[in-house]
Motif scaffolding. Sequence first.
Motif, PDB file in Angstrom:
ATOM      1  N   LEU A   1       3.076 -30.527 -18.367  1.00 33.70           N
ATOM      2  CA  LEU A   1       1.699 -30.594 -17.963  1.00 33.70           C
ATOM      3  C   LEU A   1       1.221 -31.792 -18.755  1.00 33.70           C
ATOM      4  CD1 LEU A   1      -0.922 -29.272 -16.782  1.00 33.70           C
ATOM      5  CD2 LEU A   1      -1.064 -27.881 -18.421  1.00 33.70           C
TER       6      LEU A   1
ATOM      7  N   PRO B   1      -4.738 -38.424 -11.880  1.00 34.41           N
ATOM      8  CA  PRO B   1      -4.216 -36.885 -11.304  1.00 34.41           C
ATOM      9  C   PRO B   1      -4.846 -36.295 -10.584  1.00 34.41           C
ATOM     10  CG  PRO B   1      -4.776 -36.892 -13.598  1.00 34.41           C
ATOM     11  CD  PRO B   1      -5.153 -38.320 -13.094  1.00 34.41           C
ATOM     12  N   SER B   2      -4.423 -35.616  -9.645  1.00 36.10           N
ATOM     13  CA  SER B   2      -5.116 -34.709  -8.731  1.00 36.10           C
ATOM     14  C   SER B   2      -4.339 -33.341  -8.368  1.00 36.10           C
ATOM     15  CB  SER B   2      -5.575 -35.243  -7.334  1.00 36.10           C
ATOM     16  OG  SER B   2      -4.769 -35.052  -6.298  1.00 36.10           O
ATOM     17  N   ALA B   3      -5.026 -32.438  -7.787  1.00 35.60           N
ATOM     18  CA  ALA B   3      -4.455 -31.142  -7.500  1.00 35.60           C
ATOM     19  C   ALA B   3      -3.382 -31.355  -6.496  1.00 35.60           C
ATOM     20  CB  ALA B   3      -5.474 -30.130  -6.900  1.00 35.60           C
TER      21      ALA B   3
ATOM     22  N   TRP C   1       2.435 -34.962 -17.323  1.00 38.08           N
ATOM     23  CA  TRP C   1       1.860 -35.176 -15.996  1.00 38.08           C
ATOM     24  C   TRP C   1       0.295 -35.702 -16.239  1.00 38.08           C
ATOM     25  CZ3 TRP C   1      -1.934 -32.686 -12.434  1.00 38.08           C
ATOM     26  CH2 TRP C   1      -1.570 -33.414 -11.242  1.00 38.08           C
ATOM     27  N   LEU C   2      -0.379 -35.115 -17.162  1.00 36.47           N
ATOM     28  CA  LEU C   2      -1.732 -35.603 -17.358  1.00 36.47           C
ATOM     29  C   LEU C   2      -1.930 -36.732 -18.275  1.00 36.47           C
ATOM     30  CD1 LEU C   2      -3.597 -32.158 -17.540  1.00 36.47           C
ATOM     31  CD2 LEU C   2      -3.741 -33.604 -15.591  1.00 36.47           C
TER      32      LEU C   2
ATOM     33  N   PRO D   1       3.304 -30.868 -11.095  1.00 32.99           N
ATOM     34  CA  PRO D   1       3.568 -31.028 -12.615  1.00 32.99           C
ATOM     35  C   PRO D   1       5.013 -30.588 -12.932  1.00 32.99           C
ATOM     36  CG  PRO D   1       1.272 -29.703 -12.018  1.00 32.99           C
ATOM     37  CD  PRO D   1       2.195 -30.026 -10.698  1.00 32.99           C
TER      38      PRO D   1
ATOM     39  N   VAL E   1     -10.381 -30.692 -23.131  1.00 29.80           N
ATOM     40  CA  VAL E   1      -9.673 -29.458 -22.884  1.00 29.80           C
ATOM     41  C   VAL E   1      -8.310 -29.692 -23.659  1.00 29.80           C
ATOM     42  CG1 VAL E   1      -8.355 -27.890 -21.045  1.00 29.80           C
ATOM     43  CG2 VAL E   1     -10.404 -29.131 -20.539  1.00 29.80           C
TER      44      VAL E   1
ATOM     45  N   GLY F   1       6.562 -25.735 -20.234  1.00 33.04           N
ATOM     46  CA  GLY F   1       5.489 -26.091 -19.185  1.00 33.04           C
ATOM     47  C   GLY F   1       4.570 -26.727 -19.453  1.00 33.04           C
ATOM     48  N   LEU F   2       4.017 -26.486 -20.817  1.00 31.50           N
ATOM     49  CA  LEU F   2       2.813 -27.148 -21.456  1.00 31.50           C
ATOM     50  C   LEU F   2       3.225 -28.758 -21.431  1.00 31.50           C
ATOM     51  CD1 LEU F   2       1.733 -24.647 -24.066  1.00 31.50           C
ATOM     52  CD2 LEU F   2       0.473 -25.220 -21.924  1.00 31.50           C
TER      53      LEU F   2
ATOM     54  N   LEU G   1     -10.854 -34.131 -19.611  1.00 25.66           N
ATOM     55  CA  LEU G   1      -9.395 -33.842 -19.823  1.00 25.66           C
ATOM     56  C   LEU G   1      -8.929 -33.966 -20.953  1.00 25.66           C
ATOM     57  CD1 LEU G   1      -7.159 -35.624 -16.759  1.00 25.66           C
ATOM     58  CD2 LEU G   1      -8.033 -33.202 -16.908  1.00 25.66           C
TER      59      LEU G   1
ATOM     60  N   ALA H   1     -10.462 -34.973  -8.586  1.00 26.41           N
ATOM     61  CA  ALA H   1      -9.399 -34.287  -8.899  1.00 26.41           C
ATOM     62  C   ALA H   1      -8.937 -33.107  -8.161  1.00 26.41           C
ATOM     63  CB  ALA H   1      -9.867 -33.352 -10.365  1.00 26.41           C
TER      64      ALA H   1
END
Lengths: 380, 380
Positions: free
Chosen positions: B296, B154-156, B299-300, B8, B268, B292-293, B265, B240
Amino acid sequence: MPSPPPTPETATASDRTATPAPGMPILAVDAMGGDSAPGMVIAGLDIAAERHPNARFEVFGDAVQIDELVRLSKRLRNRVSIRPTTEIIPNELKPTAALRLRDASLRRAIDAVANGEAAGVISAGNTGAMLALAKIVLKTMSGIDRPAMAAIGPSARGDVVMLDLGANVVCDARNLVEFAVMGELFARTVLGLPHPTIGLLNVGSEEMKGDETLRRAAEALRESPIGPQFRGFIEGHDIAGGTVDVVVTDGFTGNVALKTGEGALRLVGDLLRRVFSANIASRLAYLLARPGLTRLREWLDPRRYNGAVLLGLNGVVVKSHGGADAEGFAHAVDVAMDMIVNRFNDRIRDDLGRHADRERLASDAFRATPPASATSVTTG
Amino acid sequence: MPSPPPTPETATASDRTATPAPGMPILAVDAMGGDSAPGMVIAGLDIAAERHPNARFEVFGDAVQIDELVRLSKRLRNRVSIRPTTEIIPNELKPTAALRLRDASLRRAIDAVANGEAAGVISAGNTGAMLALAKIVLKTMSGIDRPAMAAIGPSARGDVVMLDLGANVVCDARNLVEFAVMGELFARTVLGLPHPTIGLLNVGSEEMKGDETLRRAAEALRESPIGPQFRGFIEGHDIAGGTVDVVVTDGFTGNVALKTGEGALRLVGDLLRRVFSANIASRLAYLLARPGLTRLREWLDPRRYNGAVLLGLNGVVVKSHGGADAEGFAHAVDVAMDMIVNRFNDRIRDDLGRHADRERLASDAFRATPPASATSVTTG
């Protein structure tokens, strides 16, 4: 209309705690199942015991270990009967092999329900073994073809019930209708919704629509006593979207959907933790937003949704996640207690009776009048 | 080992943009599909045109509207050919009815690929109609039984490819193996992974394990040229979790899993927005954590994953989400361009050839030696 669902702002960890009924609900407990058993199990019972002051626990497993742990809890001391067993069902053991371990803690706990010594059973052990043992020992309720596994999860409108989560990989239309009947009562019993709405999980556009089984299940549900609560087909995004209170699907799809949703939530949680620990500014941001973020985390906390129930058997059967901690295990006990004190199994028998009556009436009516096609010939 | 996935922190909106190849990739565009067509479509092409300076677009639809919109874009003016059509396929129209609209913008755009006027086609219109038309007009590639719909999420560990997402509600073992072959090449072509890993989506514990079809598909994959990249069965949370780069499943399960993950997603995201707008402190927190947010969220961002591809047809076929905006549509164009400039369809023919050779060798070898059971009898 259903009562407004708890919002992240108002939900607390004890939302699903039942008001204890008069009498003494007795729960059979497999002390040896779960990654941190028996310590986690007894610690979980200690938490649950405060919320269910009339409950008693028949605890099956290694008597020495259990006794040591129970002595530590003032609350549990007089409410636990220790039932020594000599065998344990490991997590990797196949269900067929598990059936042979007659003195396993899980087996004996299920036997206690069959013998009438307890109203329900809880375990954090081997899921496949629990499914197989519960079906064989407790037997499927009369009027139900296949039991189904159900659990509660978070949605935009509060909590949502989903079933089947893996007890039946392949389902026919009758199974799906029975899941809807059981899921509807579960939502009334455990979530306290007066008229829960129901959706049948399917796929999107016309070309991709699901098969004949789903179409026949939808037709039967529309004609059933819960027809007015049936909202037809829903899609994957409707689960977390809160479109309905009860999501009905086959065990393969339900298992994949449950774990996919959990995985997506975990991904966002991990990424958020990274964002808030990146630097001084973001750490400060976390402190400022902490009350809201904590409520959000608590609301989405998998522990709050721990406790999958196997519906449709002669007895209450609750499976805790194997990796659950004491708090999570206590939530699974809450679910079992809600089902016991609200007499889920007696009420499902009544509901199945209503469904059977409706079907009998429908087929009597059909026999009393000429079939539609014949009528149209004579009048045409 | 695959190259490290974008995190991210480093991912940007243009991660999947292809380096344009020499020559002029030509894309047929249905200008009339999508909730805000044709404005959204032309605005999306304008964004994509900057990233693909050699690309040309054959744009099918209402000539007057398209002409007005294209005039507004300096970039597009010399790179768009307007192809007037008189019919539009509405979103609710059944595929069978859509097949009769011979002058529909979507139909004519697909025809352009069949005629060799374009290498691929893109539409944000009726998914079922696009599936049906593409299969009938372009035909399934030789060596492929059924085309499959694939998309990136998206995945980890970065991005993950999943297929089938709904083109085939019921699949046999051969279909699943072909999906794996196509998905593996798609991950190499579009994500740029040198050796993508593959998993077959299944359910949890032994008792609940999936059916014979999945077991046979797993066996065949282990024996196939991509066997070393095959990681066996995975579960819903592995999608994910980033356990594999390519998730293979039937179209019913894939469609439900995709939408369930998207729904989780979105839930949240909505709750986080509420948390950060609750009061002065949380608004300040948002400002502090914004870099950062924002990363994120970007990215999502579902727009970054827009563009489902129909693999296994004679031509590149990309479906944009109907509700996509111009940025999302441009991402779907990126996917089409990646497949065209990296010659996805030529390479899938080579890969299928390798698989066929391996199968032929295996069956030749089998015929040349006595079967294993016979051997064990003679040596026993």
